[in-house]
Write a protein that holds these residues in place. Structure first.
Motif, short mmCIF file in Angstrom:
data_model
loop_
_atom_site.label_atom_id
_atom_site.label_comp_id
_atom_site.label_asym_id
_atom_site.label_seq_id
_atom_site.Cartn_x
_atom_site.Cartn_y
_atom_site.Cartn_z
N LYS A 147 0.83 -1.22 0.00
CA LYS A 147 0.00 0.00 0.00
C LYS A 147 0.86 1.26 0.00
O LYS A 147 0.53 2.24 -0.67
CB LYS A 147 -0.93 -0.01 1.22
N LYS A 148 1.95 1.25 0.76
CA LYS A 148 2.86 2.40 0.78
C LYS A 148 3.45 2.64 -0.61
O LYS A 148 3.50 3.79 -1.08
CB LYS A 148 3.98 2.17 1.80
N ILE A 149 3.87 1.57 -1.28
CA ILE A 149 4.47 1.72 -2.61
C ILE A 149 3.42 2.19 -3.61
O ILE A 149 3.68 3.08 -4.43
CB ILE A 149 5.10 0.38 -3.04
N CYS A 150 2.21 1.63 -3.55
CA CYS A 150 1.14 2.07 -4.47
C CYS A 150 0.76 3.51 -4.20
O CYS A 150 0.46 4.27 -5.14
CB CYS A 150 -0.06 1.14 -4.33
N SER A 151 0.74 3.92 -2.94
CA SER A 151 0.44 5.31 -2.63
C SER A 151 1.50 6.24 -3.19
O SER A 151 1.19 7.33 -3.69
CB SER A 151 0.32 5.49 -1.12
N ALA A 152 2.77 5.83 -3.15
CA ALA A 152 3.83 6.66 -3.73
C ALA A 152 3.72 6.73 -5.25
O ALA A 152 4.11 7.72 -5.86
CB ALA A 152 5.19 6.12 -3.33
N MET A 153 3.17 5.66 -5.89
CA MET A 153 2.98 5.65 -7.35
C MET A 153 1.65 6.24 -7.75
O MET A 153 1.33 6.30 -8.93
CB MET A 153 3.08 4.21 -7.87
N SER A 154 0.80 6.64 -6.76
CA SER A 154 -0.55 7.15 -7.03
C SER A 154 -1.39 6.11 -7.75
O SER A 154 -2.12 6.39 -8.70
CB SER A 154 -0.50 8.44 -7.84
N VAL A 155 -1.28 4.85 -7.30
CA VAL A 155 -2.03 3.74 -7.88
C VAL A 155 -2.87 3.11 -6.78
O VAL A 155 -2.42 2.97 -5.64
CB VAL A 155 -1.07 2.68 -8.49
N GLU A 156 -4.11 2.73 -7.11
CA GLU A 156 -4.99 2.12 -6.14
C GLU A 156 -4.69 0.62 -6.05
O GLU A 156 -4.59 -0.07 -7.07
CB GLU A 156 -6.45 2.34 -6.54
N LEU A 157 -4.55 0.12 -4.83
CA LEU A 157 -4.21 -1.29 -4.60
C LEU A 157 -5.47 -2.13 -4.50
O LEU A 157 -6.43 -1.76 -3.83
CB LEU A 157 -3.38 -1.43 -3.32
N ASN A 158 -5.44 -3.28 -5.19
CA ASN A 158 -6.53 -4.25 -5.09
C ASN A 158 -6.12 -5.31 -4.07
O ASN A 158 -5.34 -6.22 -4.36
CB ASN A 158 -6.81 -4.88 -6.46
N SER A 159 -6.63 -5.17 -2.85
CA SER A 159 -6.22 -6.07 -1.77
C SER A 159 -6.70 -7.49 -2.00
O SER A 159 -6.10 -8.44 -1.49
CB SER A 159 -6.77 -5.56 -0.43
N VAL A 160 -7.76 -7.67 -2.78
CA VAL A 160 -8.29 -9.02 -3.02
C VAL A 160 -7.27 -9.86 -3.79
O VAL A 160 -7.06 -11.04 -3.48
CB VAL A 160 -9.62 -8.93 -3.79
N ASP A 161 -6.59 -9.26 -4.79
CA ASP A 161 -5.58 -10.00 -5.55
C ASP A 161 -4.43 -10.44 -4.64
O ASP A 161 -3.91 -11.56 -4.77
CB ASP A 161 -5.05 -9.14 -6.69
N ILE A 162 -4.00 -9.55 -3.73
CA ILE A 162 -2.91 -9.90 -2.82
C ILE A 162 -3.34 -11.06 -1.92
O ILE A 162 -2.58 -12.02 -1.71
CB ILE A 162 -2.50 -8.68 -1.99
N GLU A 163 -4.55 -10.99 -1.37
CA GLU A 163 -5.03 -12.06 -0.50
C GLU A 163 -5.15 -13.37 -1.26
O GLU A 163 -4.80 -14.44 -0.73
CB GLU A 163 -6.37 -11.65 0.11
N ASP A 164 -5.64 -13.31 -2.51
CA ASP A 164 -5.75 -14.54 -3.30
C ASP A 164 -4.37 -15.13 -3.58
O ASP A 164 -4.18 -16.36 -3.52
CB ASP A 164 -6.45 -14.25 -4.62
N TYR A 165 -3.40 -14.27 -3.91
CA TYR A 165 -2.03 -14.76 -4.17
C TYR A 165 -1.45 -15.43 -2.94
O TYR A 165 -0.84 -16.51 -3.02
CB TYR A 165 -1.16 -13.59 -4.62
N ILE A 166 -1.65 -14.83 -1.76
CA ILE A 166 -1.11 -15.40 -0.52
C ILE A 166 -1.81 -16.71 -0.18
O ILE A 166 -1.18 -17.68 0.23
CB ILE A 166 -1.25 -14.37 0.61
N SER A 167 -3.14 -16.76 -0.38
CA SER A 167 -3.87 -17.99 -0.06
C SER A 167 -3.54 -19.11 -1.04
O SER A 167 -3.44 -20.28 -0.65
CB SER A 167 -5.37 -17.70 -0.05
#
Length: 629
Positions: A147-167
């Motif tokens: 989220k910090k990196i996406c905020s610095a890039m001004s990009v919205e993070l899709n948390s669902v993709d991250i959770e799916d990748y981790i699961s």
């Protein structure tokens, strides 16, 4: 202790990378090289014999991490002094050792991060990882960092993709460094963003978290000597606020030390500057101006946070935030475990209660059936007794047969009662299964309702996006129509200007022709003036001759041959003659100047030239010609 813990994390990566066989042990020769490089980067003297002496009781085989730790603490880390070395060089040394074995960016092709970006992400992983080995990063910390990196890039993070990748990769218990770099290289976060933006965002987050930089940016600062305003690049860290000439931070212009005696105040706008604030220390007051109100609020909050950390004796804001997040995570885990334990106890109590209720119902039903059976038996026995009493004599002969029949009937009744009890047990089991099926159906309906709400929300969002897309399309069509209209107007305007330019060129040609004719007229007038000046000279000569008359008898002799006395001729020095001559000259000059002025006026009217461009010859009092405007 905090610096030692961070160094141990990097050294652990280097040690595990040297463990080629993954047996948990590394050869002494490799440890010697690692120890020598660590002493070089930590700027301490290296004792070559210390490793052999430390492990002199051991054989020549490999050394485990538990066996290397006492030597590392005693001979290397205890000698390291904070401030005499750069931690980034130690990190880069350990990264060079471990990345060769574990980091493979070529698998991701062109979407892979650069080596420097991967190194910064590896340092961020070490900073945010848990303080236990093997090092892992919790899923919450992974999401926080991304989220910090996406905020610095001004990009919205899709948390669902991250959770799916981790699961999908079974990383709920923690993500190691190389899995985290694979996640960043997969393009899930940097999809659609150019590499320069990704690099700038990673460097910004690295400087903020690892470099312990609370905030950076340009501010206007008022000088102390010349009192002028100069734009400086400010870098805020815990207990210091440094300012440089530009953002490359090569030339430091000053450092403001922050402590418990410092404070920050918001100032009113003055001297043509707005969004002003000041930092007050015991010796000076530094006035600064931010670009806008939001930036001023962020700077004042960051400086107050730096002062608070300095007062509390803390050296890193993000280390404190990491500890808070860890405490919150542990608290959530404790609450979740307590809640699960409470739910388990409640389920056990509920099952026990349902079991007791079922047993009670079974007992009550058995009691009712027993009572009913007993009443029926009593009634039957009473009837039989009455019948026996009425027909005792008749049944005496059949007593044995009736007794046998009664025994058979009692056996049948017992069998019937047993079947009834079995049927009751089957019905109870069926009731339990039906209750479980009912609970499953209720849960399935709840899940279905949640999925329906999610689907409805997605449909609404899709409709909103379609509306926004249609609006953008209409605006684009309007912009195209307006652009075509403006092009048409510009074309018409260019045609009108070209026509005006042609007319102006025609008028210029006419003016040039007129000027040529006027130049010829001027030349003719100049010739006439030269002729007039020649005539004036002639007239002056004639006048001079007339001003010297011949006296009577000047060249005559007397009658008797005796010369008579000469008569004196009037001289030019006589006052009467001088006045007469001056009067004649003035009258000639007046007529000549009148003639010249009339000619000049006619020439100016015919040629359209100004008086500054017309120069005509005029005769002076001594008879010469001069040019006049």
């Amino acid at each position: 202790m905090e610096l030692r813990a961070e160094l141990l994390k990097s050294i652990w990566h280097a040690f595990t990378s040297l463990d080629v066989g993954e047996s948990g042990k590394v050869s002494k020769s490799q440890l010697k090289v690692l120890s020598h490089n660590l002493c070089t980067t930590l700027c301490i003297g290296h004792d070559k014999q210390a490793l052999e002496q430390h492990f002199r009781d051991d054989d020549d085989g490999p050394v485990s991490s538990q066996g290397y730790m006492p030597y590392l603490n005693t001979y290397i880390l205890d000698k390291a002094v904070e401030g005499t070395f750069k931690k980034e060089e130690v990190d880069r040394l350990c990264w060079t050792l471990c990345s060769t074995k574990n980091y493979h960016p070529e698998r991701h092709g062109s979407s892979a991060l650069s080596k420097n970006d991967a190194f910064h992400l590896w340092c961020l992983f070490n900073f945010l990882s848990e303080d236990k080995y093997p090092l892992v990063l919790m899923p919450e910390e992974v999401e926080y960092l991304i989220k910090k990196i996406c905020s610095a890039m001004s990009v919205e993070l899709n948390s669902v993709d991250i959770e799916d990748y981790i699961s999908q990769n079974a990383m709920q218990s923690g993500v190691n460094a190389w899995a985290f770099l694979d996640l960043m290289n997969s393009g899930m976060v940097t999809r659609g963003v150019d590499r320069d933006s990704v690099t700038m965002a990673i460097e910004e987050v690295y400087g903020e978290i690892v470099g312990n930089t609370l905030k950076e940016g340009y501010l206007w600062k008022k000088g102390h000597l010349r009192r002028n305003w100069t734009e400086r690049w400010f870098s805020l860290k815990v207990s210091t606020l440094a300012y440089y000439t530009c953002e490359d931070r090569k030339e430091c212009k000053g450092v403001i030390e922050l402590d418990q005696n410092c404070c920050v105040e918001v100032l009113s706008d003055r001297e043509g500057k707005r969004c002003m604030f000041c930092v007050k220390t015991l010796s000076k007051t530094y006035e600064m101006s931010a670009p806008d109100t939001k930036q001023r609020q962020e700077w004042t909050t960051a400086i107050q946070t730096s002062i608070r950390l300095c007062v509390e004796g803390k050296t890193s804001l993000h280390r404190e935030l990491k500890l808070r997040r860890r405490e919150l995570r542990e608290e959530r885990e404790r609450r979740r475990a307590a809640k699960e334990e409470e739910l388990r106890r409640l389920r056990l109590l509920q099952d026990e209660r349902e079991q007791r209720l079922a047993e009670l119902e079974v007992l009550q039903e058995a009691q009712r059936q027993a009572q009913a059976t007993q009443q029926q038996e009593e009634q039957r026995r009473r009837q039989q007794h009455e019948q026996l009493q009425r027909a005792l004599q008749e049944q005496l002969l059949e007593a044995e047969e009736a007794r046998a029949n009664m025994q058979v009937e009692m056996a049948a009744k017992e069998a019937e009662a047993e079947r009834q009890r079995q049927r009751i047990r089957e019905l109870e089991a069926m009731q339990t299964q039906l209750e479980q099926a009912l609970r499953l159906e209720v849960r399935a309906r709840q899940d279905e309702e949640a999925y329906r709400r999610t689907q409805a929300r997605l449909l609404v969002e899709e409709e909103e996006k379609m509306k926004a897309l249609l609006t953008l399309q209409e605006e684009q069509e309007e912009f195209i129509v307006r652009t075509q209209r403006e092009k048409q107007e510009l074309r018409l305007e260019m045609e009108s200007k070209s026509k005006a330019l042609e007319e102006a060129q025609q008028q210029l040609e006419k003016v040039r022709a007129t000027r040529y004719r006027v130049d010829q007229d001027i030349a003719a007038a100049q010739r006439k003036l030269r002729q007039a000046s020649t005539s004036v000279k002639h007239w002056n000569i004639q006048m001079n001759r007339l001003m010297h008359p011949i006296g009577p008898g000047e060249r005559r002799s007397s009658v008797g041959g005796t010369p008579s006395p000469a008569t004196r001729a009037p001289s030019l020095k006589d006052s009467g003659l001088r006045l007469s001559q001056k009067h004649v000259e003035k009258e000639q000059d007046r007529r000549l100047s009148r003639t010249c002025s009339e000619g000049d006026a006619r020439l100016v009217e015919g040629s359209g030239l100004s008086n500054q461009d017309t120069r005509l010859p005029v005769q002076t009092q001594n008879g010469s010609l001069e040019s006049t405007n």
